[in-house]
Design a protein around this motif. Structure first.
Motif, PDB file in Angstrom:
ATOM      1  N   PRO A   1       1.685   6.051  -2.640  1.00  0.00           N
ATOM      2  CA  PRO A   1       0.626   5.613  -3.572  1.00  0.00           C
ATOM      3  C   PRO A   1       1.179   5.259  -4.953  1.00  0.00           C
ATOM      4  O   PRO A   1       1.145   6.075  -5.875  1.00  0.00           O
ATOM      5  N   ARG A   2       1.655   4.028  -5.078  1.00  0.00           N
ATOM      6  CA  ARG A   2       2.336   3.626  -6.314  1.00  0.00           C
ATOM      7  C   ARG A   2       1.375   3.509  -7.508  1.00  0.00           C
ATOM      8  O   ARG A   2       1.734   3.904  -8.611  1.00  0.00           O
ATOM      9  N   ILE A   3       0.181   2.955  -7.268  1.00  0.00           N
ATOM     10  CA  ILE A   3      -0.729   2.700  -8.398  1.00  0.00           C
ATOM     11  C   ILE A   3      -1.259   4.021  -8.966  1.00  0.00           C
ATOM     12  O   ILE A   3      -1.239   4.234 -10.179  1.00  0.00           O
ATOM     13  N   VAL A   4      -1.693   4.897  -8.062  1.00  0.00           N
ATOM     14  CA  VAL A   4      -2.224   6.200  -8.527  1.00  0.00           C
ATOM     15  C   VAL A   4      -1.118   6.972  -9.252  1.00  0.00           C
ATOM     16  O   VAL A   4      -1.355   7.576 -10.313  1.00  0.00           O
ATOM     17  N   THR A   5       0.085   6.914  -8.692  1.00  0.00           N
ATOM     18  CA  THR A   5       1.195   7.637  -9.331  1.00  0.00           C
ATOM     19  C   THR A   5       1.558   6.981 -10.664  1.00  0.00           C
ATOM     20  O   THR A   5       1.969   7.670 -11.605  1.00  0.00           O
ATOM     21  N   GLY A   6       1.391   5.650 -10.739  1.00  0.00           N
ATOM     22  CA  GLY A   6       1.625   4.955 -12.008  1.00  0.00           C
ATOM     23  C   GLY A   6       0.655   5.454 -13.072  1.00  0.00           C
ATOM     24  O   GLY A   6       1.046   5.714 -14.220  1.00  0.00           O
TER      25      GLY A   6
ATOM     26  N   GLY B   1      -0.885  16.828  -6.171  1.00  0.00           N
ATOM     27  CA  GLY B   1      -1.229  17.676  -5.023  1.00  0.00           C
ATOM     28  C   GLY B   1      -2.117  16.941  -4.032  1.00  0.00           C
ATOM     29  O   GLY B   1      -1.909  17.027  -2.812  1.00  0.00           O
ATOM     30  N   TYR B   2      -3.101  16.185  -4.566  1.00  0.00           N
ATOM     31  CA  TYR B   2      -3.999  15.413  -3.700  1.00  0.00           C
ATOM     32  C   TYR B   2      -3.210  14.344  -2.932  1.00  0.00           C
ATOM     33  O   TYR B   2      -3.404  14.166  -1.725  1.00  0.00           O
ATOM     34  N   GLU B   3      -2.310  13.648  -3.642  1.00  0.00           N
ATOM     35  CA  GLU B   3      -1.455  12.626  -2.999  1.00  0.00           C
ATOM     36  C   GLU B   3      -0.637  13.221  -1.858  1.00  0.00           C
ATOM     37  O   GLU B   3      -0.542  12.648  -0.779  1.00  0.00           O
TER      38      GLU B   3
ATOM     39  N   TYR C   1      10.107   8.448 -10.692  1.00  0.00           N
ATOM     40  CA  TYR C   1       9.028   7.604 -10.162  1.00  0.00           C
ATOM     41  C   TYR C   1       9.580   6.245  -9.713  1.00  0.00           C
ATOM     42  O   TYR C   1       9.342   5.821  -8.577  1.00  0.00           O
ATOM     43  N   PHE C   2      10.319   5.575 -10.584  1.00  0.00           N
ATOM     44  CA  PHE C   2      10.845   4.257 -10.220  1.00  0.00           C
ATOM     45  C   PHE C   2      11.883   4.363  -9.105  1.00  0.00           C
ATOM     46  O   PHE C   2      11.965   3.496  -8.241  1.00  0.00           O
ATOM     47  N   LEU C   3      12.658   5.442  -9.127  1.00  0.00           N
ATOM     48  CA  LEU C   3      13.699   5.618  -8.105  1.00  0.00           C
ATOM     49  C   LEU C   3      13.084   5.853  -6.721  1.00  0.00           C
ATOM     50  O   LEU C   3      13.461   5.203  -5.740  1.00  0.00           O
ATOM     51  N   VAL C   4      12.125   6.752  -6.643  1.00  0.00           N
ATOM     52  CA  VAL C   4      11.580   7.149  -5.341  1.00  0.00           C
ATOM     53  C   VAL C   4      10.508   6.173  -4.846  1.00  0.00           C
ATOM     54  O   VAL C   4      10.466   5.853  -3.668  1.00  0.00           O
ATOM     55  N   TYR C   5       9.669   5.678  -5.746  1.00  0.00           N
ATOM     56  CA  TYR C   5       8.538   4.845  -5.319  1.00  0.00           C
ATOM     57  C   TYR C   5       8.865   3.355  -5.244  1.00  0.00           C
ATOM     58  O   TYR C   5       8.174   2.607  -4.562  1.00  0.00           O
ATOM     59  N   PHE C   6       9.899   2.903  -5.950  1.00  0.00           N
ATOM     60  CA  PHE C   6      10.182   1.465  -5.971  1.00  0.00           C
ATOM     61  C   PHE C   6      11.558   1.087  -5.422  1.00  0.00           C
ATOM     62  O   PHE C   6      11.783  -0.076  -5.112  1.00  0.00           O
ATOM     63  N   ALA C   7      12.491   2.040  -5.317  1.00  0.00           N
ATOM     64  CA  ALA C   7      13.854   1.683  -4.882  1.00  0.00           C
ATOM     65  C   ALA C   7      13.885   1.332  -3.388  1.00  0.00           C
ATOM     66  O   ALA C   7      13.169   1.910  -2.611  1.00  0.00           O
TER      67      ALA C   7
END
Lengths: 75, 197
Positions: free
Chosen positions: B61-66, B113-115, B191-197
């Motif tokens: 969930p990139r947007i929510v995490t953003g 936690g929800y994610e 965040y950028f490493l795990v969600y976008f790499a």
């Protein structure tokens, strides 16, 4: 006794000369162009830079705090 | 009386013992996270397809995490301004900003936690693959640090409400701020490493 030791050393030398196999220093670096090897390389480079970064930041902070205190006393 | 004078003396040093201790703690935390990031780099670069084919249907969930990242960055600003306000002896504003920071930290943890619960429902668990393992270990390690920072902040809030801090005496707030800002600054990297790499 001395003859036995000399004989053993000679035997080791002969065996070493008979088996001149090339050995890889690190099994992970065998094929440097493979993705996993590149991953290891970048990881090693990244982790190698971290102690310098950490000590640099802590040292820099100590320097900054003392410099600021020194300047305060001056003014 | 004597002990208090000694405390004030150590607090007035250019770099107090407490601040130095926090810096050393953060150095060790940095080494811990660099080890985890190093492991992530090995797995990420070692796999041509990421996420692996076994988890191709799972989307993080990139947007929510953003949005969550934004909340955490705002909490860094509120914490910094809380420190500024106690240095200027503005006690009410200081307390409000501390509570705001704590709430933002709690919201961050709740959303995360929800994610996680959604991801576990979709089949991404710690044991499902190396992708799941490195995701939960790296992000979970940071979440534990945020939780630690929130607990530390709650203690600081309690001390603030009992009138333990002033413009001359606020080393507890300073050390907590350093730790909080470290945790905040670390998150965008992860965040950028795990969600976008």
């Amino acid at each position: 006794m001395t003859r036995h030791i000399a004989l053993c050393i000679l035997l080791i030398c002969v065996v070493t000369l008979i088996l001149p196999h090339t050995l890889e220093a690190c099994p992970a670096c065998k094929n440097l162009n493979e993705p996993i090897a590149r991953g290891f390389n970048w990881s090693v480079l990244f982790m190698m830079s971290m102690p310098f970064t950490v000590f640099g930041v802590i040292g820099g902070s100590v320097f900054y705090y003392y410099r600021r205190a020194h300047n305060k006393v001056k003014t | 009386m004597m002990a208090q004078t000694e405390f004030e003396m150590t607090e007035n040093r250019p770099l107090s013992n407490a601040k130095l201790a926090v810096l050393i703690l953060l150095g060790s935390e940095t080494m811990l996270f660099s080890g985890l990031i190093g492991a992530f780099l090995v797995f990420r670069m070692g796999n041509v397809t990421w996420p692996p084919l076994s988890h191709a249907d799972i989307e993080l969930p990139r947007i929510v995490t953003g949005f969550n990242t934004l909340l955490l960055i705002i909490s860094g600003f509120t914490m910094f301004h809380a420190l500024r306000s106690i240095q200027q002896n503005r006690i009410i504003l200081f307390r409000i900003l501390l509570i705001g920071t704590g709430l933002l930290g709690l919201i961050f943890l709740s959303i995360q936690g929800y994610e996680w619960s959604q991801l576990i429902k979709n089949g991404l668990t710690l044991q499902s693959s190396v992708y799941g393992a490195i995701f939960y270990v790296l992000i979970g390690c940071h979440a534990v640090h945020v939780l630690g920072a929130v607990i530390w902040l709650v203690i600081v809030i309690c001390m603030a409400f009992s009138g333990r801090f002033s413009s001359d005496r606020h080393i507890g707030v300073e050390t907590c701020t350093i730790y909080w800002i470290y945790v905040v600054a670390l998150w965008p990297i992860l965040y950028f490493l795990v969600y976008f790499a």
